[in-house]
Enzyme design. Structure first.
Site, PDB file in Angstrom:
ATOM      1  N   LYS A 200      -7.118  12.327  -6.028  1.00 40.30           N
ATOM      2  CA  LYS A 200      -7.010  11.019  -6.685  1.00 40.30           C
ATOM      3  C   LYS A 200      -8.365  10.519  -7.171  1.00 40.30           C
ATOM      4  O   LYS A 200      -8.420   9.598  -7.975  1.00 40.30           O
ATOM      5  CB  LYS A 200      -6.344  10.016  -5.750  1.00 40.30           C
ATOM      6  CG  LYS A 200      -4.860  10.324  -5.526  1.00 40.30           C
ATOM      7  CD  LYS A 200      -4.155   9.225  -4.753  1.00 40.30           C
ATOM      8  CE  LYS A 200      -2.661   9.464  -4.678  1.00 40.30           C
ATOM      9  NZ  LYS A 200      -2.323  10.574  -3.751  1.00 40.30           N
TER      10      LYS A 200
HETATM   11  C1  LIG Z   1      -1.110  11.269  -3.854  1.00 42.15           C
HETATM   12  C2  LIG Z   1      -1.093  12.599  -3.192  1.00 42.15           C
HETATM   13  C3  LIG Z   1      -0.155  13.581  -3.540  1.00 42.15           C
HETATM   14  C4  LIG Z   1       0.946  13.327  -4.530  1.00 42.15           C
HETATM   15  O1  LIG Z   1       0.482  13.243  -5.841  1.00 42.15           O
HETATM   16  P1  LIG Z   1       1.416  12.629  -6.990  1.00 42.15           P
HETATM   17  O2  LIG Z   1       0.563  12.617  -8.200  1.00 42.15           O
HETATM   18  O3  LIG Z   1       1.791  11.247  -6.516  1.00 42.15           O
HETATM   19  O4  LIG Z   1       2.597  13.502  -7.097  1.00 42.15           O
HETATM   20  C5  LIG Z   1      -0.253  14.830  -2.940  1.00 42.15           C
HETATM   21  N1  LIG Z   1      -1.192  15.089  -2.027  1.00 42.15           N
HETATM   22  C6  LIG Z   1      -2.105  14.178  -1.660  1.00 42.15           C
HETATM   23  C7  LIG Z   1      -3.113  14.534  -0.627  1.00 42.15           C
HETATM   24  C8  LIG Z   1      -2.104  12.901  -2.222  1.00 42.15           C
HETATM   25  O5  LIG Z   1      -3.000  12.005  -1.862  1.00 42.15           O
END
Ligand SMILES: *Cc1c(COP(=O)(O)O)cnc(C)c1O
Length: 431
Positions: A107
């Site tokens: 993210k």
């Molecule tokens: C947010 C997150 C996901 C999921 O990602 P999306 O884009 O919401 O599908 C998967 N793994 C981790 C560690 C995350 O923080």
């Protein structure tokens, strides 16, 4: 870039408007009216480009009208100063590590890019901005790091007391300065409800410039396309078709992969790998989209999403081709734990539970199709962020990077779930 709403009622907007609004008034999602394909010369030469050169080329194609190229270069160099290596575990098996940013989760790509673009536009007009965000864990850390010390922007992060991990809480609460943490005596849904109500509060909105930072913001989606193309660049030499397995919750990550596909990236298929919150794999199997409410708690908790918010984008990008490019699988916690162990024993590789779900998806796809391909599973977070679970699975305490054990004093304001309390806090603290 012009953007339309997937509900087709709200008018088209510019990129700048889309990032500050976040959501169109008709509750659709913003999507580019046109997706440019990158020229063949780009794909022919892509293996010679650095991550940042790829990022500049992709964003220039999308945002060239909105931000001049030299500014885009500066923005990308400052926002994305970390790598996304495709690590080889075995023949035809790669892990795309997306956890080398400041909060050690993928993210960071979205949050840092969004912070940088918002700051860029604010700098032009001299305005200030307040970001409000509710988090169940990982989003908050990335947003906190992404906006930390960004001039003209104040961030308020709401998280449910006692429901995020110790490391996640540290990432939310120890930065301070322009990053304020609110510890809500309630659930993640309570946090989200408070933020929603603030956005509907006319009087508050008239007084302060508010924006959200959640994963539906188009500025978080775009930079996630960069690392798929970077992975392609790194693995082009294998000469085989690529398959990406993406551990998915809200499906922003996977949607960005499809964006890269639409921009011309050669790829055979994407695997949507989920935990038992399996709405999309079930949709792919049955054609029925049935949200799960409330969502089910799992050990891959950043993917505990019962109604993935980016699904309309996925449909808009793939349309009737959805089965040509997308396969779905889902896994229980038991299967996920076994996969963490499997990765460790077979490849001496430590992977977090989310990453392990992606690994399982890739292996099942390979087994089912027997295809000769280069398989890439995305690692969305460093395993050290999920230490208690990792210890329970492995039976020992793996080493964690200094960045995760960072000390620092917790600074958080405890609040109840009443909107009036939250509102009073905002009126005292917003800029
Ligand atoms: C947010 C997150 C996901 C999921 O990602 P999306 O884009 O919401 O599908 C998967 N793994 C981790 C560690 C995350 O923080």
């Amino acid at each position: 870039m012009k953007l339309y709403s997937t509900n087709h009622i709200s008018p088209e907007v510019s990129f700048r408007e889309a990032i500050f609004r976040g959501l169109p008034a008709d509750h659709g999602l913003y999507m580019p009216t046109e997706i440019p394909t990158l020229p063949q010369s780009f794909w022919d030469n892509v293996e010679n480009l650095s991550f940042n050169e790829i990022a500049v080329a992709v964003s220039e194609a999308l945002l060239g009208e909105d931000i001049p190229e030299t500014d885009l270069e500066t923005l990308i160099h400052s926002a994305l100063d970390f790598e996304a290596p495709a690590v080889k575990l075995a023949a035809d098996l790669y892990c795309l590590e997306l956890f080398h940013g400041p909060s050690m989760a993928f993210k960071d790509f979205g949050a840092r890019f969004m912070a940088a673009t918002m700051s860029y536009f604010l700098g032009q007009s001299g305005e200030t901005l307040n970001i409000l965000v509710a988090t169940s864990g990982d989003t908050g850390g990335a947003v906190a790091q992404g906006f930390y010390r960004v001039p003209g922007i104040s961030v308020t992060i709401l998280y449910p007391k006692g429901k995020v991990s110790a490391i996640q809480e540290r990432q939310l609460t120890t930065l301070g300065e322009n990053v304020k943490a609110l510890e809500v005596e309630g659930t993640f849904d309570d946090c989200q409800a408070l933020v929603k109500q603030a956005f509907l509060d006319e009087e508050l909105r008239n007084q302060y410039h508010l924006a959200s930072a959640n994963s539906i913001n188009i500025a978080r989606l775009i930079p996630q396309a960069f690392y798929y193309i970077s992975a392609y660049a790194q693995l082009k030499k294998t000469g085989k078709e690529l398959v990406f397995s993406v551990p998915s919750g809200n499906f922003g990550n996977l949607t960005a992969g499809i964006l890269a596909l639409r921009m011309g990236m050669p790829v055979k298929r994407f695997v949507a790998a989920t935990n038992v919150n399996n709405v999309v794999p079930e949709f792919l199997r049955t054609g029925l989209y049935t949200p799960i409410s409330p969502s089910i708690s799992t050990i891959s908790n950043a993917m505990d999403v019962g109604n993935p918010s980016n699904f309309p984008r996925l449909k808009a990008l793939l349309g009737h081709q959805i089965h040509d490019y997308l396969t779905g699988y889902f896994y229980t916690d038991e299967e996920t734990r076994r996969a963490v162990l499997d990765l460790y024993r077979k490849y001496n590789y430590l992977a977090c539970p989310h990453t392990a779900v992606a690994y399982l998806g890739l292996q099942d796809y390979r087994r089912e199709t027997g295809a000769d391909l280069t398989g890439v599973f995305l690692s969305t977070a460093h395993y050290g962020k999920f230490l208690p679970e990792m210890e329970a699975i492995l039976g020992f305490t793996p080493e964690i990077p200094d960045r995760l054990s960072m000390a620092g004093e917790k600074q958080a304001t405890v609040t109840d779930t009443a909107y009036d309390t939250f509102r009073a806090y905002l009126k005292k603290n917003l800029i």
